[in-house]
Design a protein around this motif. Structure first.
Motif, PDB file in Angstrom:
ATOM      1  N   UNK A   6       0.872  -1.168   0.000  1.00  0.00           N
ATOM      2  CA  UNK A   6       0.000   0.000   0.000  1.00  0.00           C
ATOM      3  C   UNK A   6       0.910   1.219   0.000  1.00  0.00           C
ATOM      4  N   UNK A   7       0.526   2.233  -0.744  1.00  0.00           N
ATOM      5  CA  UNK A   7       1.347   3.428  -0.856  1.00  0.00           C
ATOM      6  C   UNK A   7       0.601   4.621  -0.265  1.00  0.00           C
ATOM      7  N   UNK A   8       1.362   5.524   0.289  1.00  0.00           N
ATOM      8  CA  UNK A   8       0.718   6.691   0.876  1.00  0.00           C
ATOM      9  C   UNK A   8       1.634   7.890   0.931  1.00  0.00           C
ATOM     10  N   UNK A   9       1.015   9.021   1.206  1.00  0.00           N
ATOM     11  CA  UNK A   9       1.740  10.260   1.438  1.00  0.00           C
ATOM     12  C   UNK A   9       1.424  10.760   2.839  1.00  0.00           C
ATOM     13  N   UNK A  10       2.458  11.167   3.534  1.00  0.00           N
ATOM     14  CA  UNK A  10       2.348  11.780   4.849  1.00  0.00           C
ATOM     15  C   UNK A  10       3.010  13.155   4.774  1.00  0.00           C
ATOM     16  N   UNK A  11       2.744  13.968   5.773  1.00  0.00           N
ATOM     17  CA  UNK A  11       3.424  15.252   5.847  1.00  0.00           C
ATOM     18  C   UNK A  11       3.710  15.605   7.298  1.00  0.00           C
ATOM     19  N   UNK A  12       4.743  16.417   7.456  1.00  0.00           N
ATOM     20  CA  UNK A  12       5.115  16.872   8.794  1.00  0.00           C
ATOM     21  C   UNK A  12       5.495  18.336   8.736  1.00  0.00           C
ATOM     22  N   UNK A  13       4.724  19.134   9.429  1.00  0.00           N
ATOM     23  CA  UNK A  13       5.000  20.559   9.528  1.00  0.00           C
ATOM     24  C   UNK A  13       5.911  20.818  10.725  1.00  0.00           C
ATOM     25  N   UNK A  14       6.634  21.912  10.726  1.00  0.00           N
ATOM     26  CA  UNK A  14       7.540  22.207  11.845  1.00  0.00           C
ATOM     27  C   UNK A  14       6.797  22.206  13.176  1.00  0.00           C
TER      28      UNK A  14
END
Length: 117
Positions: free
Chosen positions: A33-41
């Protein structure tokens, strides 16, 4: 071992668009399974979208209606089309792969997305 390499990040003004790409190499792409995550400061990493064959797709509320995830097994790639970007979308975006049965997870190195108002 799966290697993930993201590209396509950059700086845009609010309302603009970016298309992130993730190229995978190593183990059979269709097993993940593929995904995108994000992390803000100063914030925790959060899920943005996932895609599993044949076409099961999940979007976080923040992405619904603005982002679109897609994948191409022939190209071992996954993309995240981001439209109507907002300053709060500013973060490092990570591509991730999770094996369906083993649960093994792999991460890319991340690509910076900066949205200015």
């Amino acid at each position: 071992q799966v290697t993930l390499v993201e590209s396509g990040g950059g700086s845009v003004q609010a309302g603009g668009s970016l298309r992130l790409s993730c190229a995978a190499s190593g183990r059979p792409f269709n097993n993940y399974a593929m995904g995108w995550f994000r992390q803000a400061p100063g914030k925790q990493r959060e899920l943005v979208a996932t895609i599993t064959p044949p076409r099961n797709i999940y979007y976080a509320d923040s992405a619904k209606g603005r982002f679109a995830i897609s994948r191409d097994s022939g190209k071992n790639s996954v993309w995240l089309q981001m439209n109507s970007l907002k300053p709060e979308d500013t973060a490092v975006y990570f591509c991730a792969a999770e094996h369906y049965t083993l649960g093994t997870m792999y991460w890319g190195q991340g690509t910076q997305v900066t949205v200015s108002s």
